[in-house]
Design a protein around this motif. Structure first.
Motif, PDB file in Angstrom:
ATOM      1  N   TYR A  75       0.850  -1.201   0.000  1.00 52.37           N
ATOM      2  CA  TYR A  75       0.000   0.000   0.000  1.00 52.37           C
ATOM      3  C   TYR A  75       0.883   1.246   0.000  1.00 52.37           C
ATOM      4  N   LEU A  76       0.389   2.296  -0.604  1.00 45.88           N
ATOM      5  CA  LEU A  76       1.166   3.537  -0.623  1.00 45.88           C
ATOM      6  C   LEU A  76       0.216   4.722  -0.530  1.00 45.88           C
ATOM      7  N   ASN A  77       0.755   5.828  -0.104  1.00 47.12           N
ATOM      8  CA  ASN A  77      -0.004   7.077  -0.101  1.00 47.12           C
ATOM      9  C   ASN A  77       0.539   7.982  -1.197  1.00 47.12           C
ATOM     10  N   ARG A  78      -0.369   8.724  -1.782  1.00 41.94           N
ATOM     11  CA  ARG A  78       0.090   9.697  -2.783  1.00 41.94           C
ATOM     12  C   ARG A  78       0.870  10.796  -2.064  1.00 41.94           C
ATOM     13  N   PRO A  79       1.779  11.465  -2.781  1.00 42.74           N
ATOM     14  CA  PRO A  79       2.465  12.620  -2.200  1.00 42.74           C
ATOM     15  C   PRO A  79       1.446  13.672  -1.737  1.00 42.74           C
ATOM     16  N   GLU A  80       1.851  14.408  -0.739  1.00 36.92           N
ATOM     17  CA  GLU A  80       0.947  15.383  -0.093  1.00 36.92           C
ATOM     18  C   GLU A  80       0.160  16.224  -1.088  1.00 36.92           C
ATOM     19  N   ALA A  81       0.873  16.800  -2.050  1.00 35.38           N
ATOM     20  CA  ALA A  81       0.228  17.766  -2.949  1.00 35.38           C
ATOM     21  C   ALA A  81      -0.775  17.123  -3.893  1.00 35.38           C
ATOM     22  N   LEU A  82      -0.694  15.785  -4.036  1.00 32.20           N
ATOM     23  CA  LEU A  82      -1.596  15.110  -4.975  1.00 32.20           C
ATOM     24  C   LEU A  82      -2.776  14.456  -4.265  1.00 32.20           C
ATOM     25  N   ARG A  83      -2.870  14.692  -2.964  1.00 37.09           N
ATOM     26  CA  ARG A  83      -4.009  14.136  -2.221  1.00 37.09           C
ATOM     27  C   ARG A  83      -5.170  15.124  -2.260  1.00 37.09           C
ATOM     28  N   GLY A  84      -6.353  14.608  -1.992  1.00 39.96           N
ATOM     29  CA  GLY A  84      -7.519  15.473  -1.874  1.00 39.96           C
ATOM     30  C   GLY A  84      -8.064  15.918  -3.213  1.00 39.96           C
ATOM     31  N   SER A  85      -9.050  16.806  -3.118  1.00 39.98           N
ATOM     32  CA  SER A  85      -9.777  17.215  -4.321  1.00 39.98           C
ATOM     33  C   SER A  85      -9.811  18.728  -4.408  1.00 39.98           C
ATOM     34  N   ILE A  86     -10.127  19.188  -5.609  1.00 38.98           N
ATOM     35  CA  ILE A  86     -10.472  20.600  -5.728  1.00 38.98           C
ATOM     36  C   ILE A  86     -11.959  20.655  -6.065  1.00 38.98           C
ATOM     37  N   THR A  87     -12.597  21.703  -5.638  1.00 40.88           N
ATOM     38  CA  THR A  87     -14.034  21.807  -5.862  1.00 40.88           C
ATOM     39  C   THR A  87     -14.284  22.727  -7.047  1.00 40.88           C
ATOM     40  N   PHE A  88     -15.097  22.210  -7.968  1.00 36.35           N
ATOM     41  CA  PHE A  88     -15.462  22.993  -9.151  1.00 36.35           C
ATOM     42  C   PHE A  88     -16.983  22.964  -9.226  1.00 36.35           C
ATOM     43  N   GLY A  89     -17.618  24.108  -8.916  1.00 34.77           N
ATOM     44  CA  GLY A  89     -19.073  24.083  -8.771  1.00 34.77           C
ATOM     45  C   GLY A  89     -19.399  23.203  -7.590  1.00 34.77           C
ATOM     46  N   ASN A  90     -20.262  22.216  -7.825  1.00 35.81           N
ATOM     47  CA  ASN A  90     -20.577  21.264  -6.759  1.00 35.81           C
ATOM     48  C   ASN A  90     -19.810  19.958  -6.910  1.00 35.81           C
ATOM     49  N   SER A  91     -18.863  19.950  -7.866  1.00 31.39           N
ATOM     50  CA  SER A  91     -18.142  18.704  -8.137  1.00 31.39           C
ATOM     51  C   SER A  91     -16.823  18.677  -7.388  1.00 31.39           C
ATOM     52  N   ALA A  92     -16.500  17.505  -6.854  1.00 34.39           N
ATOM     53  CA  ALA A  92     -15.185  17.311  -6.242  1.00 34.39           C
ATOM     54  C   ALA A  92     -14.312  16.561  -7.247  1.00 34.39           C
ATOM     55  N   LEU A  93     -13.252  17.228  -7.684  1.00 35.62           N
ATOM     56  CA  LEU A  93     -12.375  16.621  -8.687  1.00 35.62           C
ATOM     57  C   LEU A  93     -11.050  16.290  -8.026  1.00 35.62           C
ATOM     58  N   GLU A  94     -10.714  15.004  -8.025  1.00 36.22           N
ATOM     59  CA  GLU A  94      -9.459  14.587  -7.385  1.00 36.22           C
ATOM     60  C   GLU A  94      -8.263  15.184  -8.112  1.00 36.22           C
ATOM     61  N   ARG A  95      -7.343  15.725  -7.315  1.00 36.25           N
ATOM     62  CA  ARG A  95      -6.163  16.357  -7.914  1.00 36.25           C
ATOM     63  C   ARG A  95      -5.381  15.379  -8.779  1.00 36.25           C
ATOM     64  N   TYR A  96      -5.220  14.169  -8.241  1.00 33.22           N
ATOM     65  CA  TYR A  96      -4.393  13.205  -8.953  1.00 33.22           C
ATOM     66  C   TYR A  96      -5.000  12.845 -10.312  1.00 33.22           C
ATOM     67  N   ARG A  97      -6.338  12.768 -10.358  1.00 33.32           N
ATOM     68  CA  ARG A  97      -6.983  12.418 -11.625  1.00 33.32           C
ATOM     69  C   ARG A  97      -6.774  13.521 -12.657  1.00 33.32           C
ATOM     70  N   ILE A  98      -6.802  14.764 -12.189  1.00 32.13           N
ATOM     71  CA  ILE A  98      -6.546  15.872 -13.116  1.00 32.13           C
ATOM     72  C   ILE A  98      -5.110  15.778 -13.647  1.00 32.13           C
ATOM     73  N   LEU A  99      -4.176  15.472 -12.730  1.00 35.33           N
ATOM     74  CA  LEU A  99      -2.778  15.317 -13.159  1.00 35.33           C
ATOM     75  C   LEU A  99      -2.654  14.176 -14.173  1.00 35.33           C
ATOM     76  N   ALA A 100      -3.388  13.075 -13.932  1.00 33.47           N
ATOM     77  CA  ALA A 100      -3.326  11.931 -14.851  1.00 33.47           C
ATOM     78  C   ALA A 100      -3.823  12.327 -16.243  1.00 33.47           C
ATOM     79  N   VAL A 101      -4.880  13.142 -16.276  1.00 36.45           N
ATOM     80  CA  VAL A 101      -5.398  13.610 -17.581  1.00 36.45           C
ATOM     81  C   VAL A 101      -4.329  14.446 -18.283  1.00 36.45           C
ATOM     82  N   VAL A 102      -3.682  15.330 -17.517  1.00 34.47           N
ATOM     83  CA  VAL A 102      -2.663  16.205 -18.108  1.00 34.47           C
ATOM     84  C   VAL A 102      -1.489  15.367 -18.648  1.00 34.47           C
ATOM     85  N   ILE A 103      -1.021  14.421 -17.840  1.00 32.69           N
ATOM     86  CA  ILE A 103       0.115  13.598 -18.289  1.00 32.69           C
ATOM     87  C   ILE A 103      -0.284  12.745 -19.507  1.00 32.69           C
TER      88      ILE A 103
END
Lengths: 343, 240
Positions: free
Chosen positions: A173-201
């Motif tokens: 098991y592993l934890n994501r690095p601090e900055a990639l944990r949690g979500s950002i809120t866009f409207g009423n949606s919670a978007l996981e930071r890591y998923r956004i990074l995955a889309v960008v990469i």
């Protein structure tokens, strides 16, 4: 010199139906997103699921892109590809553990540096393993699909057992690095930071691969080799070297995908790559053998559909991608944008 | 007479269980067009593909400028200046005409003057420069295939049936371009079924039958002897 016949041939203007047919694969993604919006109803849930689906799709694309090129260029069915995903994940996670002071620090720079180093180590490692795999396992069975399946499955088992030997049989098991944990809120949606990074990469990898394939001579050689390897050799290029380069690149991309999937799931096992292979083969087949664009669209469709269906009808999610593959193959038996014809 | 650019010495080629070339020997003089003629299925295409390395020679020597290349990889033979136009044209249909030409210019960017010369010889290439080669007509694809071989100066050109299935107007374009190439002193070995094309371009003739060379001589000799044409190749006066 004698002149050519006095005519200026032109292409026929395509009908609307023909033009739609040509661009239909590109229209499938917005169509699926729109259908998802209509069926799900709640915009916040739809946005969260869409980002999640895109992230999943991008990671599958990264893992599948190498396989489709190897399939298309070398006519190699490599079931061992899954082992490169697992090896990449284990190597990347080992580097992240080693850099735990960086990943645990509340510093975006240190966190990203740790992830980049993990990715680099995983790609170098799986690229090197891929080179050895091509020389020892794949090279003796060029031209024989049955032997390729048997021996690459054997290679997959050996590599998985090697992971057990080196890293142990337990899941890690592993934890994501601090900055990639949690979500950002866009409207009423919670978007996981890591998923956004995955889309960008994922997008960056797709754009980079397209640029290499479309704008460089080595890309031209690869694209030409997928169509007619014999003629590429007859023009003076050593296709075997290109083969090896593509195999190494494909293995390295699988390693990159493995690190990203590890950070996505936050748990790794020796069999994680093997379990991804069904989705990856679905993407390669519906995209069309040898097609990076086809794999990209196919992976996004698979990721979106899986997320939408899992939200709407969880029991159906398991078969949704098989259904997608069946529908696409009924529509286009060679896949959406095949570069090479299935034999 | 100077040393030939190419010499085959007892070349044997098998394809699977079939013995196709059974000891082929002939020479291609430097700076001339040598026509490889014969009935269908006698081994002409196999001879070109064996020279290029696309079929391995089981025995014999293939001397390019005196150096035996019979065991060299295909890419090395191309790298030594052998240009190849295959019977099926070998066009990369998903690549544009321009990309096909960029690939053919192996040693660097396509030379501007050479490109203009090729455009003059084959105007459709200019028209469809940025179009996918798969959209070209059969004649245009053949033009591209030949232009690709001409993208750089080669020591030897191997051209397999460049006028096969083409309309007479396109054939005259092909002949014009190949005459231009010949005028530049190129060494060419060409398979051609159309005897009037062979006669228009050829300096020397090699006739094959059943996997061996049965006659060599000048085109003038063969063109003047219709009985020999009929005997060697099944040609009749009416056929040309």
């Amino acid at each position: 010199m004698s002149a050519a016949p006095d005519h200026t041939p032109t292409f026929a203007r395509l009908s609307l139906a023909d033009r739609l047919s040509l661009s239909a694969p590109y229209l499938l993604v917005p169509a699926l997103v729109a259908i998802g919006f209509l069926v799900i109803g709640a915009p916040s849930s739809w946005l969260t699921l869409t980002v999640s689906g895109l992230a999943m799709g991008m990671m599958i694309f990264i893992m599948a892109s190498g396989l489709t090129l190897v399939f298309g260029l070398m006519d190699i069915i490599n079931f061992g590809h899954g082992a490169f995903i697992s090896l990449g994940a284990f190597m990347g996670v080992s580097v992240l553990f080693w850099l735990s002071s960086w990943t645990g620090a509340p510093s975006l720079v240190l966190n990203v540096a740790a992830v980049l180093l993990a990715i680099l180590a995983a790609m170098v490692f799986t690229g090197a393993i891929g080179w050895a795999f091509e020389r020892v396992i794949v090279r003796p069975v060029y031209g024989s699909h049955l032997k390729q399946i048997l021996i690459t499955v054997g290679g997959l088992i050996v590599l998985e057992q090697a992971i057990h030997v080196v890293w142990g049989a337990e899941e890690i098991y592993l934890n994501r690095p601090e900055a990639l944990r949690g979500s950002i809120t866009f409207g009423n949606s919670a978007l996981e930071r890591y998923r956004i990074l995955a889309v960008v990469i994922g997008l960056a990898i797709f754009v980079a691969m397209r640029l290499v394939l479309r704008r460089t001579k080595i890309g031209l050689i690869v694209r030409a080799g997928v169509q007619n390897g014999e003629m590429v050799e007859a023009l003076g290029y050593r296709l075997k070297l290109v083969f090896i380069g593509v195999f190494i690149a494909g293995s390295a991309l699988a390693g990159l995908g493995g690190v990203m999937w590890a950070l996505y799931e936050q748990v790794i096992t020796a069999g994680m790559g093997e379990s991804m292979m069904i989705l990856i083969f679905i993407v390669v087949i519906i995209g069309g053998l040898g097609s990076i664009e086809g794999a990209f669209i196919g992976a996004i469709l698979v990721g979106l559909l899986q997320n939408y269906v899992a939200f709407l009808e969880p029991k159906v999610a398991l078969i949704s991608n098989i259904g997608l593959m069946t529908a696409i193959l009924l529509w286009r038996p060679q896949g959406m944008m095949p570069v090479v014809k299935a034999k | 007479m100077s040393e030939p650019i190419l010499a085959l010495d007892g070349v044997v080629t098998d394809i699977g269980q079939y013995h196709i070339l059974k000891g082929v020997s002939f020479e291609v003089p430097r700076g001339q067009v040598t026509m490889l003629l014969g009935r269908n299925g006698v081994g002409k295409t196999t001879t070109l593909r064996t020279i290029m390395g696309l079929w391995p020679a089981r025995a014999g020597r293939i001397l390019l400028d005196g150096e035996d290349i019979a065991r060299a990889p295909v890419s090395n033979r191309a790298g030594q200046g052998v240009g190849f136009v295959p019977e099926d044209m070998g066009i990369f249909s998903d690549l544009t005409v321009e990309e096909n030409m960029i690939l053919a210019a192996r040693s660097g960017p396509l030379d501007g003057a050479r490109r203009d010369w090729l455009f003059a010889a084959f105007p459709p290439l200019r028209t469809f420069w940025r179009s996918e080669a798969g959209n070209l007509s059969g004649g245009q694809k053949q033009m591209l295939s030949i232009a690709r071989a001409m993208a750089e100066e080669r020591r030897l050109y191997l051209i397999d049936e460049p006028t096969k299935g083409l309309a007479p107007a396109i054939v005259s374009t092909m002949v014009g371009a190949l005459r231009e190439l010949k005028a530049q002193g190129a060494s060419i070995l060409m398979v051609e079924q159309n005897f009037s094309v062979a006669r228009a371009l050829g300096d020397r003739v090699v006739v094959m039958d059943d996997g061996v060379v049965v006659w060599t001589g000048t085109m003038a000799e063969l063109a003047a002897d219709t009985a020999r044409q009929e005997r060697l190749m099944g040609l009749s006066v009416e056929a040309h």
